[in-house]
Design an enzyme around this catalytic site. Structure first.
Site, PDB file in Angstrom:
ATOM      1  CB  VAL A   9      -0.976   0.006   1.194  1.00 45.94           C
ATOM      2  CG1 VAL A   9      -0.213   0.196   2.504  1.00 45.94           C
ATOM      3  CG2 VAL A   9      -2.091   1.029   1.011  1.00 45.94           C
ATOM      4  CB  THR A  88       3.558  -8.884  -6.885  1.00 44.57           C
ATOM      5  OG1 THR A  88       3.085  -8.001  -5.863  1.00 44.57           O
ATOM      6  CG2 THR A  88       5.066  -9.061  -6.721  1.00 44.57           C
ATOM      7  CB  THR A  89       5.939  -8.712 -12.144  1.00 42.22           C
ATOM      8  OG1 THR A  89       6.730  -7.555 -11.801  1.00 42.22           O
ATOM      9  CG2 THR A  89       4.628  -8.277 -12.760  1.00 42.22           C
ATOM     10  CB  ALA A 111      -3.131  -9.834 -14.617  1.00 39.79           C
ATOM     11  CB  THR A 112       2.446  -9.835 -15.944  1.00 37.89           C
ATOM     12  OG1 THR A 112       1.881  -9.986 -17.258  1.00 37.89           O
ATOM     13  CG2 THR A 112       2.894 -11.191 -15.423  1.00 37.89           C
ATOM     14  CG  HIS A 143       8.651  -0.918 -17.203  1.00 37.38           C
ATOM     15  ND1 HIS A 143       8.882  -1.904 -18.144  1.00 37.38           N
ATOM     16  CD2 HIS A 143       7.313  -0.905 -17.002  1.00 37.38           C
ATOM     17  CE1 HIS A 143       7.742  -2.471 -18.476  1.00 37.38           C
ATOM     18  NE2 HIS A 143       6.768  -1.890 -17.788  1.00 37.38           N
ATOM     19  CG  HIS A 144       9.314   2.936 -12.930  1.00 37.01           C
ATOM     20  ND1 HIS A 144       9.868   2.411 -11.773  1.00 37.01           N
ATOM     21  CD2 HIS A 144       8.229   2.160 -13.197  1.00 37.01           C
ATOM     22  CE1 HIS A 144       9.131   1.405 -11.366  1.00 37.01           C
ATOM     23  NE2 HIS A 144       8.154   1.219 -12.194  1.00 37.01           N
ATOM     24  CE  LYS A 147       9.150  -4.109 -14.468  1.00 39.19           C
ATOM     25  NZ  LYS A 147       8.269  -4.490 -13.312  1.00 39.19           N
ATOM     26  N   GLY A 153       7.280  -8.342 -16.160  1.00 39.96           N
ATOM     27  CA  GLY A 153       6.341  -9.469 -16.181  1.00 39.96           C
ATOM     28  C   GLY A 153       5.539  -9.480 -17.471  1.00 39.96           C
TER      29      GLY A 153
HETATM   30  N1  LIG Z   1       0.226  -6.238 -12.907  1.00 49.31           N
HETATM   31  C1  LIG Z   1       0.295  -4.941 -13.215  1.00 49.31           C
HETATM   32  O1  LIG Z   1      -0.543  -4.389 -13.973  1.00 49.31           O
HETATM   33  C2  LIG Z   1       1.388  -4.105 -12.593  1.00 49.31           C
HETATM   34  C3  LIG Z   1       1.441  -2.726 -12.826  1.00 49.31           C
HETATM   35  C4  LIG Z   1       2.427  -1.990 -12.144  1.00 49.31           C
HETATM   36  C5  LIG Z   1       3.319  -2.627 -11.286  1.00 49.31           C
HETATM   37  N2  LIG Z   1       3.233  -3.979 -11.139  1.00 49.31           N
HETATM   38  C6  LIG Z   1       4.106  -4.697 -10.216  1.00 49.31           C
HETATM   39  O2  LIG Z   1       3.710  -4.349  -8.888  1.00 49.31           O
HETATM   40  C7  LIG Z   1       4.839  -4.434  -8.015  1.00 49.31           C
HETATM   41  C8  LIG Z   1       4.957  -3.140  -7.233  1.00 49.31           C
HETATM   42  O3  LIG Z   1       5.232  -2.096  -8.140  1.00 49.31           O
HETATM   43  P1  LIG Z   1       5.460  -0.617  -7.544  1.00 49.31           P
HETATM   44  O4  LIG Z   1       5.909   0.255  -8.657  1.00 49.31           O
HETATM   45  O5  LIG Z   1       4.276  -0.219  -6.730  1.00 49.31           O
HETATM   46  O6  LIG Z   1       6.682  -0.895  -6.552  1.00 49.31           O
HETATM   47  P2  LIG Z   1       7.097  -0.063  -5.246  1.00 49.31           P
HETATM   48  O7  LIG Z   1       8.486  -0.453  -4.929  1.00 49.31           O
HETATM   49  O8  LIG Z   1       6.741   1.383  -5.409  1.00 49.31           O
HETATM   50  O9  LIG Z   1       6.117  -0.636  -4.089  1.00 49.31           O
HETATM   51  C9  LIG Z   1       6.342  -1.899  -3.539  1.00 49.31           C
HETATM   52  C10 LIG Z   1       5.579  -1.933  -2.219  1.00 49.31           C
HETATM   53  O10 LIG Z   1       5.750  -3.203  -1.604  1.00 49.31           O
HETATM   54  C11 LIG Z   1       6.080  -2.989  -0.241  1.00 49.31           C
HETATM   55  N3  LIG Z   1       6.787  -4.149   0.267  1.00 49.31           N
HETATM   56  C12 LIG Z   1       8.110  -4.414   0.258  1.00 49.31           C
HETATM   57  N4  LIG Z   1       8.339  -5.587   0.863  1.00 49.31           N
HETATM   58  C13 LIG Z   1       7.120  -6.065   1.251  1.00 49.31           C
HETATM   59  C14 LIG Z   1       6.668  -7.233   1.911  1.00 49.31           C
HETATM   60  N5  LIG Z   1       7.547  -8.158   2.307  1.00 49.31           N
HETATM   61  N6  LIG Z   1       5.363  -7.384   2.149  1.00 49.31           N
HETATM   62  C15 LIG Z   1       4.460  -6.440   1.742  1.00 49.31           C
HETATM   63  N7  LIG Z   1       4.808  -5.303   1.097  1.00 49.31           N
HETATM   64  C16 LIG Z   1       6.129  -5.143   0.863  1.00 49.31           C
HETATM   65  C17 LIG Z   1       6.892  -1.719  -0.215  1.00 49.31           C
HETATM   66  O11 LIG Z   1       6.892  -1.156   1.093  1.00 49.31           O
HETATM   67  C18 LIG Z   1       6.064  -0.886  -1.198  1.00 49.31           C
HETATM   68  O12 LIG Z   1       4.926  -0.378  -0.509  1.00 49.31           O
HETATM   69  C19 LIG Z   1       6.043  -4.769  -8.907  1.00 49.31           C
HETATM   70  O13 LIG Z   1       6.240  -6.159  -8.898  1.00 49.31           O
HETATM   71  C20 LIG Z   1       5.557  -4.343 -10.296  1.00 49.31           C
HETATM   72  O14 LIG Z   1       6.178  -5.049 -11.350  1.00 49.31           O
HETATM   73  C21 LIG Z   1       2.296  -4.729 -11.760  1.00 49.31           C
HETATM   74  O1  LIG Z   2       5.851  -0.301 -13.080  1.00 52.34           O
HETATM   75  C1  LIG Z   2       6.036  -1.544 -13.096  1.00 52.34           C
HETATM   76  O2  LIG Z   2       6.869  -2.159 -12.385  1.00 52.34           O
HETATM   77  C2  LIG Z   2       5.222  -2.369 -14.023  1.00 52.34           C
HETATM   78  N1  LIG Z   2       5.283  -3.677 -13.881  1.00 52.34           N
HETATM   79  C3  LIG Z   2       4.503  -4.617 -14.618  1.00 52.34           C
HETATM   80  C4  LIG Z   2       5.430  -5.568 -15.347  1.00 52.34           C
HETATM   81  O3  LIG Z   2       6.477  -5.945 -14.729  1.00 52.34           O
HETATM   82  O4  LIG Z   2       5.096  -5.940 -16.488  1.00 52.34           O
HETATM   83  C5  LIG Z   2       3.456  -3.968 -15.498  1.00 52.34           C
HETATM   84  C6  LIG Z   2       3.915  -2.714 -16.108  1.00 52.34           C
HETATM   85  C7  LIG Z   2       4.374  -1.719 -15.055  1.00 52.34           C
END
Ligand SMILES: NC(=O)c1ccc[n+]([C@@H]2O[C@H](COP(=O)([O-])OP(=O)(O)OC[C@H]3O[C@@H](n4cnc5c(N)ncnc54)[C@H](O)[C@@H]3O)[C@@H](O)[C@H]2O)c1
Ligand SMILES: O=C(O)C1=N[C@H](C(=O)O)CCC1
Length: 249
Positions: A9, A88-89, A111-112, A143-144, A147, A153
């Site tokens: 969160v 999460t990916t 979903a990735t 990506h940013h 990452k 993913g």
């Molecule tokens: N499926 C999708 O559409 C999609 C889109 C964007 C991002 N993602 C994925 O979502 C994930 C998070 O992306 P983000 O940009 O928010 O990353 P981020 O680093 O900004 O946030 C990660 C969060 O996880 C928390 N965290 C760390 N260790 C933890 C633990 N052991 N238990 C619970 N929470 C923990 C951190 O405190 C932080 O709040 C990545 O794997 C990313 O690839 C997926």
């Molecule tokens: O911002 C990220 O991290 C993203 N992760 C997903 C991935 O690993 O494909 C989806 C796109 C953004």
């Protein structure tokens, strides 16, 4: 109104989910940081997730964290009998197997990429690769710079779609004297700025090139898709679900 818990969160996606939650209510969040609340949402340590899911009467968990955190919360969801949407990916094979195990006890949707555009891109990729079956394939994602997993993913999911049509060998970057083999697919991961997510597949044949690409403009697209998936998932039987099930619903 669907009561949602957000795993991760305090992260970029966690904030996007809170912002996007208009038809749902984010009642609690999980994170390992010391923060007690985010935008008024109470933050609980993942180790206490099962208790929190009951205390806050959560209907469904939306997860955007790290693999080890997602797996801890998946166990809590099984304990509490709460469906889980996994965004999460970067899971390894063992992590994916543990999610599959959880889906035998609860409805679990993974979903990735939760953008509808990527769902359509994957369907276009399947058609294009199946038709242009002797064209060279190259895949790039950007990506940013925060990452931590590569390739994305989404890129791995696109590779899975391609592998269903053709037996290709991924080559993750190239350097030195490396003649291209016919069955290889170059995979390039770029990290820069705050780019939300770009994916491109190039299919290059003799005298023509087809490029299939997608660009996410804001994390809200992923958050909205995940929340739609969460609302859809509530009430389903235990099992493994995918975002395509929601898009086609
Ligand atoms: N499926 C999708 O559409 C999609 C889109 C964007 C991002 N993602 C994925 O979502 C994930 C998070 O992306 P983000 O940009 O928010 O990353 P981020 O680093 O900004 O946030 C990660 C969060 O996880 C928390 N965290 C760390 N260790 C933890 C633990 N052991 N238990 C619970 N929470 C923990 C951190 O405190 C932080 O709040 C990545 O794997 C990313 O690839 C997926
Ligand atoms: O911002 C990220 O991290 C993203 N992760 C997903 C991935 O690993 O494909 C989806 C796109 C953004």
């Amino acid at each position: 109104m669907t009561r949602v818990a957000v795993n991760g969160v305090t992260g970029q996606m966690g904030g996007a989910v809170i912002e996007a939650a208009t038809d749902s209510e984010v009642v609690v969040g999980f994170a390992t940081s010391e923060t007690s609340a985010v935008d008024g949402v109470p933050v609980v340590h993942p180790a206490d997730a099962a208790e929190a899911l009951r205390e806050y009467d959560v209907d469904v968990v939306v997860d955007f964290a790290v693999p080890e955190g997602a797996l801890i919360v998946a166990e809590a969801c099984v304990d509490a009998g709460v469906p889980m949407v996994v965004g999460t990916t970067g899971f390894d094979e063992d992590g994916l197997a543990r999610l599959q195990d959880a889906s035998e006890e609860i409805p679990l949707l993974k979903a990735t990429n939760f953008s509808q555009g990527i769902q359509v891109l994957q369907r276009l990729v399947s058609e294009a690769v199946g038709t242009l079956d002797d064209y060279d394939l190259e895949l790039m994602e950007t990506h940013h710079n925060r990452k931590v997993d590569a390739p994305s993913g989404t890129a791995n999911s696109i590779l899975d779609v391609i592998q269903e049509e053709r037996d290709v060998e991924p080559v993750y970057g190239r350097e030195g004297h490396t003649p291209r083999k016919d069955d290889e697919i170059g995979v390039l991961a770029r990290r820069a700025g705050d780019i939300r997510g770009e994916h491109e597949l190039v299919l290059a044949g003799n005298d023509e090139v087809l490029s299939l690409s997608h660009r996410a403009e804001d994390r809200g697209v992923f958050a909205a898709g995940a929340l739609d998936a969460a609302t859809w998932l509530v009430g389903h039987d235990a099992g493994w679900y995918e975002f395509g099930d929601v898009v086609d619903a």
